[in-house]
Design a protein around this motif. Structure first.
Motif, mmCIF file in Angstrom:
data_model
loop_
_atom_site.group_PDB
_atom_site.id
_atom_site.type_symbol
_atom_site.label_atom_id
_atom_site.label_comp_id
_atom_site.label_asym_id
_atom_site.label_seq_id
_atom_site.Cartn_x
_atom_site.Cartn_y
_atom_site.Cartn_z
ATOM 1 N N ASN A 101 0.849 -1.188 0.000
ATOM 2 C CA ASN A 101 0.000 0.000 0.000
ATOM 3 C C ASN A 101 0.894 1.250 0.000
ATOM 4 O OD1 ASN A 101 -1.950 1.927 0.391
ATOM 5 N ND2 ASN A 101 -2.583 1.209 2.406
ATOM 6 N N GLN A 103 0.494 4.237 -0.361
ATOM 7 C CA GLN A 103 -0.033 5.445 0.263
ATOM 8 C C GLN A 103 0.071 5.394 1.781
ATOM 9 O OE1 GLN A 103 -3.903 5.481 -1.439
ATOM 10 N NE2 GLN A 103 -3.195 6.318 -3.383
ATOM 11 N N ARG A 105 -1.563 3.972 4.389
ATOM 12 C CA ARG A 105 -2.722 4.220 5.244
ATOM 13 C C ARG A 105 -2.883 3.043 6.197
ATOM 14 N NH1 ARG A 105 -6.955 7.268 1.292
ATOM 15 N NH2 ARG A 105 -5.392 8.667 0.436
ATOM 16 N N ARG A 107 -4.701 2.559 8.863
ATOM 17 C CA ARG A 107 -6.074 2.179 9.222
ATOM 18 C C ARG A 107 -6.744 1.383 8.109
ATOM 19 N NH1 ARG A 107 -5.603 2.948 14.569
ATOM 20 N NH2 ARG A 107 -4.776 5.007 14.965
ATOM 21 N N ASP A 108 -6.277 1.542 6.878
ATOM 22 C CA ASP A 108 -6.800 0.740 5.772
ATOM 23 C C ASP A 108 -6.071 -0.602 5.660
ATOM 24 O OD1 ASP A 108 -8.512 2.835 5.184
ATOM 25 O OD2 ASP A 108 -7.220 3.666 3.617
ATOM 26 N N TYR A 109 -4.804 -0.610 6.020
ATOM 27 C CA TYR A 109 -3.998 -1.825 5.918
ATOM 28 C C TYR A 109 -4.368 -2.826 7.011
ATOM 29 C CZ TYR A 109 0.107 -4.736 5.134
ATOM 30 O OH TYR A 109 0.937 -5.788 4.835
ATOM 31 N N VAL A 111 -7.203 -3.862 9.335
ATOM 32 C CA VAL A 111 -8.647 -3.710 9.588
ATOM 33 C C VAL A 111 -9.054 -4.652 10.724
ATOM 34 C CG1 VAL A 111 -9.237 -2.908 7.264
ATOM 35 C CG2 VAL A 111 -9.167 -5.357 7.739
#
Length: 116
Positions: A101, A103, A105, A107-109, A111
């Protein structure tokens, strides 16, 4: 409450005895007496930061006797024997995140479904 990442990052020392190390960490949560009993077997955990502006926190398990941690949801992504190993594992985690990822993130990686 402690939530363990399903693909928990560990160092070589903890890797051979993950379940025992997890139990010791959970025993420290909210109990000074139990924290003192396993004082020599302290570990370091890397958790998702409570503050959304930060990525992670490194906590020594001896600190988990504070009531604050008993009331907090802890999402543990790594478990290591010492601080140096925790920093190394943090580098591995960030490298893996960057690869998967770009970018970055967190909190997105990581979950909630990935934690037990």
């Amino acid at each position: 409450m402690i939530h363990w990442y399903q693909h928990l990052y560990t160092d070589e020392t903890v890797n051979s005895k993950v379940s025992r190390a997890k139990k010791n960490v959970e025993r420290c949560l909210g109990s000074l007496k139990r924290s003192i009993q396993i004082w020599k077997k302290s570990y370091y955990i890397i958790i998702l930061a409570a503050n959304p502006d930060n990525l992670f926190e490194i906590i020594e398990t001896r600190q988990l006797f504070f009531k604050h941690y008993k009331k907090t949801e802890l999402y543990v992504v790594a478990l290591t024997k010492d601080k140096e190993s925790a920093i190394e594992q943090l580098q591995v985690i960030i490298r893996d995140m960057w690869r998967d990822n770009p970018q970055m993130r967190v909190r997105d990686y990581f979950v909630e479904e990935d934690f037990d």
